[in-house]
Scaffold this active site. Structure first.
Site, PDB file in Angstrom:
ATOM      1  N   ASN A 160       0.806  -1.231   0.000  1.00  0.00           N
ATOM      2  CA  ASN A 160       0.000   0.000   0.000  1.00  0.00           C
ATOM      3  C   ASN A 160       0.838   1.280   0.000  1.00  0.00           C
ATOM      4  O   ASN A 160       0.483   2.257  -0.645  1.00  0.00           O
ATOM      5  CB  ASN A 160      -0.998  -0.009   1.171  1.00  0.00           C
ATOM      6  CG  ASN A 160      -0.322  -0.125   2.507  1.00  0.00           C
ATOM      7  OD1 ASN A 160       0.753  -0.717   2.630  1.00  0.00           O
ATOM      8  ND2 ASN A 160      -0.925   0.441   3.519  1.00  0.00           N
ATOM      9  N   GLU A 258       3.169  -5.515  12.374  1.00  0.00           N
ATOM     10  CA  GLU A 258       2.237  -4.389  12.178  1.00  0.00           C
ATOM     11  C   GLU A 258       1.157  -4.888  11.235  1.00  0.00           C
ATOM     12  O   GLU A 258       1.418  -5.096  10.044  1.00  0.00           O
ATOM     13  CB  GLU A 258       2.969  -3.202  11.553  1.00  0.00           C
ATOM     14  CG  GLU A 258       4.098  -2.648  12.391  1.00  0.00           C
ATOM     15  CD  GLU A 258       3.622  -2.058  13.698  1.00  0.00           C
ATOM     16  OE1 GLU A 258       2.443  -1.679  13.789  1.00  0.00           O
ATOM     17  OE2 GLU A 258       4.432  -2.000  14.635  1.00  0.00           O
ATOM     18  N   CYS A 292      -3.288   1.543   6.315  1.00  0.00           N
ATOM     19  CA  CYS A 292      -3.710   0.836   7.525  1.00  0.00           C
ATOM     20  C   CYS A 292      -4.317   1.804   8.538  1.00  0.00           C
ATOM     21  O   CYS A 292      -5.064   1.392   9.412  1.00  0.00           O
ATOM     22  CB  CYS A 292      -2.531   0.089   8.127  1.00  0.00           C
ATOM     23  SG  CYS A 292      -1.123   1.170   8.426  1.00  0.00           S
TER      24      CYS A 292
HETATM   25  P1  NDP Z   1      -0.015  -9.450   3.102  1.00  0.00           P
HETATM   26  O1  NDP Z   1      -0.059  -9.937   4.503  1.00  0.00           O
HETATM   27  O2  NDP Z   1      -0.679 -10.241   2.053  1.00  0.00           O
HETATM   28  O3  NDP Z   1       1.494  -9.291   2.615  1.00  0.00           O
HETATM   29  C1  NDP Z   1       2.457  -8.505   3.295  1.00  0.00           C
HETATM   30  C2  NDP Z   1       3.843  -8.993   2.903  1.00  0.00           C
HETATM   31  O4  NDP Z   1       4.024 -10.321   3.399  1.00  0.00           O
HETATM   32  C3  NDP Z   1       4.053  -9.090   1.398  1.00  0.00           C
HETATM   33  O5  NDP Z   1       5.399  -8.777   1.105  1.00  0.00           O
HETATM   34  C4  NDP Z   1       3.743 -10.552   1.131  1.00  0.00           C
HETATM   35  O6  NDP Z   1       4.306 -10.989  -0.045  1.00  0.00           O
HETATM   36  C5  NDP Z   1       4.357 -11.199   2.341  1.00  0.00           C
HETATM   37  N1  NDP Z   1       3.867 -12.524   2.660  1.00  0.00           N
HETATM   38  C6  NDP Z   1       2.718 -13.133   2.260  1.00  0.00           C
HETATM   39  N2  NDP Z   1       2.639 -14.390   2.770  1.00  0.00           N
HETATM   40  C7  NDP Z   1       3.759 -14.569   3.521  1.00  0.00           C
HETATM   41  C8  NDP Z   1       4.252 -15.645   4.333  1.00  0.00           C
HETATM   42  N3  NDP Z   1       3.594 -16.805   4.478  1.00  0.00           N
HETATM   43  N4  NDP Z   1       5.429 -15.487   4.968  1.00  0.00           N
HETATM   44  C9  NDP Z   1       6.105 -14.323   4.867  1.00  0.00           C
HETATM   45  N5  NDP Z   1       5.702 -13.268   4.115  1.00  0.00           N
HETATM   46  C10 NDP Z   1       4.532 -13.384   3.458  1.00  0.00           C
HETATM   47  O7  NDP Z   1      -0.522  -7.948   3.154  1.00  0.00           O
HETATM   48  P2  NDP Z   1      -0.742  -6.999   1.926  1.00  0.00           P
HETATM   49  O8  NDP Z   1       0.505  -6.885   1.116  1.00  0.00           O
HETATM   50  O9  NDP Z   1      -2.021  -7.419   1.281  1.00  0.00           O
HETATM   51  O10 NDP Z   1      -0.905  -5.587   2.655  1.00  0.00           O
HETATM   52  C11 NDP Z   1      -2.101  -5.117   3.139  1.00  0.00           C
HETATM   53  C12 NDP Z   1      -2.203  -5.383   4.630  1.00  0.00           C
HETATM   54  O11 NDP Z   1      -1.154  -4.709   5.317  1.00  0.00           O
HETATM   55  C13 NDP Z   1      -3.465  -4.842   5.212  1.00  0.00           C
HETATM   56  O12 NDP Z   1      -4.048  -5.806   6.046  1.00  0.00           O
HETATM   57  C14 NDP Z   1      -3.008  -3.651   6.040  1.00  0.00           C
HETATM   58  O13 NDP Z   1      -3.814  -3.340   7.118  1.00  0.00           O
HETATM   59  C15 NDP Z   1      -1.662  -4.087   6.476  1.00  0.00           C
HETATM   60  N6  NDP Z   1      -0.862  -2.931   6.831  1.00  0.00           N
HETATM   61  C16 NDP Z   1      -0.584  -2.714   8.157  1.00  0.00           C
HETATM   62  C17 NDP Z   1       0.122  -1.600   8.544  1.00  0.00           C
HETATM   63  C18 NDP Z   1       0.478  -1.368   9.974  1.00  0.00           C
HETATM   64  O14 NDP Z   1       1.398  -0.616  10.233  1.00  0.00           O
HETATM   65  N7  NDP Z   1      -0.191  -1.981  10.941  1.00  0.00           N
HETATM   66  C19 NDP Z   1       0.584  -0.604   7.563  1.00  0.00           C
HETATM   67  C20 NDP Z   1       0.239  -0.948   6.204  1.00  0.00           C
HETATM   68  C21 NDP Z   1      -0.460  -2.085   5.874  1.00  0.00           C
HETATM   69  P3  NDP Z   1       3.495 -10.933  -1.447  1.00  0.00           P
HETATM   70  O15 NDP Z   1       2.886  -9.591  -1.582  1.00  0.00           O
HETATM   71  O16 NDP Z   1       4.624 -11.137  -2.342  1.00  0.00           O
HETATM   72  O17 NDP Z   1       2.505 -12.043  -1.344  1.00  0.00           O
END
Ligand code: NDP
Length: 490
Positions: A160, A258, A292
């Site tokens: 994001n 996070e 988020c």
């Molecule tokens: P995901 O959880 O799908 O992915 C986050 C990252 O983790 C990506 O790089 C993803 O790779 C990777 N990933 C996915 N599966 C695994 C695994 N099994 N092991 C290790 N890494 C993995 O989130 P999104 O990318 O869809 O992001 C949106 C989410 O992030 C929302 O829920 C949002 O609320 C949260 N968010 C939270 C924030 C906070 O500070 N609390 C700030 C910003 C966002 P890939 O994309 O390559 O699958």
């Protein structure tokens, strides 16, 4: 340099950064990166595997002694130079971020890239002032806390705010002397790649920062499970966070998670209505609601409910969904076709649950080259029953719900009534109420009469299913170091 002419070109090959070298995945496989504004393929990225993560870990371990030996001044210089190089190419980075993510170019110029620069500058200077504690036991002994880098750490970031959140992790990790194996989201890897092209020029020794591209299921999971990566800093969805904790906890890795949010916005009748309206418009729909910290549940005191709702809906209807590169677009595209479908499925669910769509609720089809882009009209939903899924689950798109409340206690019950606890916003002119409500909200971050005002020294993170641990300022420097107490008899 790849992407130099990014506007004119549609296809590029991104590469991993491992041991200072830009290289494809060991197995030579690729995956596509899409441009949300048009749906077309923008680039290919290495579809890396555990083999690439292994190479990155070996390089990171080998680089540790020299990086540590550079001392905080030396590391600070490298990070400051990296900040300078990004800033010098701000427009190039901003265009790439907008193309890769679908966000308005104006937002990438104003927020994403300047903030990535600020992250490096902040932590490059923070380590100069980071002091260890000492505890004197009268005439018995003196204790001092030795804070050493952990070693090799893993940083995994979401799509994001791609460069903003990527640098929010790697900057403190590197500043204190760790070497990093990082994975940007596979959906938005372009600016992390552009950053990797600047590392050598900034004076970063090979192996200090390694960026491995690929899917979360493969590369992310390999980073989390790698026995020589001792800490994981992750930002992403709650379900992914739970999976990471399941794997990492028995290995006793340090974890910072996070995660998602379902943030309430509490609008009391005594607020400055115009300001509350302006900011609620932003807190709902900035970055297509894909932050988020966006407020997704707007709760308004009954005395002003009708007025606030009508004025908000009227303003939302005037928001312009359009070409991300057009300065008059308020909203660009959402990040992917799958995500668009997911967000729209929640609008359908809301209607099944009894909600009324007051505006938006559908895909927007733009003209010409943008006709295949992934656009959603900003949506406001009213009349949802409490505890329904629409109001409990994170949608992470340009969709908010609006509902009335009666008294302060009612507002608090409704606000706290989700499994999440990341952020909350309070609108009131009553300072005592502001304190009272802020303290009772189950959230890691509370804004009063403002939103997204960020001081990088403050703790950042959530409670309940929004995460574990805090980032930002000293919290981040502490997370990325191991504390050792040294007790010396006097
Ligand atoms: P995901 O959880 O799908 O992915 C986050 C990252 O983790 C990506 O790089 C993803 O790779 C990777 N990933 C996915 N599966 C695994 C695994 N099994 N092991 C290790 N890494 C993995 O989130 P999104 O990318 O869809 O992001 C949106 C989410 O992030 C929302 O829920 C949002 O609320 C949260 N968010 C939270 C924030 C906070 O500070 N609390 C700030 C910003 C966002 P890939 O994309 O390559 O699958």
């Amino acid at each position: 340099m790849p992407f130099e002419n990014a506007r004119a070109r549609t296809m590029e090959d991104l590469l991993n950064l491992i041991n200072g070298e830009l290289r494809p995945a060991v197995k030579g496989h690729w995956m596509d990166v899409h441009r949300p504004a048009t749906g077309e393929v923008l680039a290919r990225l290495p579809k890396s595997t555990a083999d690439d993560v292994e190479l990155a870990c070996v390089a990171a371990e080998a680089a540790l002694p020299a990086w540590k030996a550079m001392g905080r001044e030396g590391r600070s210089q490298v990070l400051l130079e990296l900040a300078r190089l990004i800033e010098a190419d701000l427009e190039g980075f901003a265009q790439l971020e907008s193309m890769d993510n679908g966000k308005p170019l104006s937002l990438a110029r104003k927020v994403d890239i300047p903030r990535a620069v600020a992250n490096f500058r902040f932590f490059a200077t923070a380590i100069i002032h980071f002091s260890s504690e000492a505890h004197l036991m009268d005439d018995v002994a003196v204790n001092w806390t030795d804070r050493q880098p952990i070693g090799v750490v893993g940083c995994i970031s979401p799509w994001n705010l791609p460069l903003y959140l990527f640098t929010w992790k790697i900057a403190p990790a590197l500043a204190v002397g760790n070497c990093v194996v990082a994975k940007p989201s596979e959906i938005t890897p372009c600016t992390a790649f552009r950053l990797s092209q600047l590392c050598a020029q900034a004076g970063m020794p090979p192996g200090v920062l390694n960026i491995v591209h690929g899917s979360g299921a493969e590369v992310g999971a390999a980073i989390v499970a790698h026995p020589r990566i001792s800490a994981i800093s992750f930002t992403g969805g709650t379900r992914t966070g739970a999976e990471i904790a399941r794997v990492a906890a028995p290995m006793f890795k340090k974890l910072s998670l996070e995660l998602g949010g379902k943030n309430p916005v509490l609008v009391f009748a005594d607020c400055d209505l115009d300001e509350a309206l302006d900011t609620t418009l932003r807190s709902s729909f900035t970055n297509q609601g894909q932050i988020c910290l966006c407020g997704s549940r707007v709760l308004v005191q009954r005395a002003i409910y009708d007025q606030f709702r009508d004025r908000l809906v009227e303003r939302v209807k005037r928001l312009r969904v359009g070409d991300p590169s057009d300065p008059s677009s308020d909203l660009g595209a959402v990040v992917s076709h799958d995500h668009m479908e997911k967000v729209l499925s929640y609008v359908k669910l809301a209607q099944e649950e009894g909600g009324r769509v007051l505006c938006g609720g559908e895909r927007v089809r733009l003209d010409g080259a943008l006709s295949k882009g992934w656009y959603i009209a900003p949506t406001v939903i009213e009349g949802l029953p409490e505890q329904c899924r629409t109001d409990q689950e994170e949608i992470f798109g340009p969709v908010i719900s609006i509902a009335p409340f009666d008294e302060e206690a009612d507002a608090l019950t409704k606000a706290n009534n989700t499994p999440y606890g990341l952020a909350a916003v309070i609108w009131t002119r009553d300072v005592q109420r502001a304190h009272r409500v802020a303290r009772s909200l189950q959230a890691g971050i509370v804004w009063v009469n403002c939103w997204m005002v960020r001081d990088l020294r403050t703790p950042f993170g959530g409670v309940k299913q929004s995460g574990v641990g805090r980032e930002g300022g000293v919290e981040a420097l502490r997370f990325f170091t191991e504390a050792k107490n040294v007790c010396i008899k006097l």
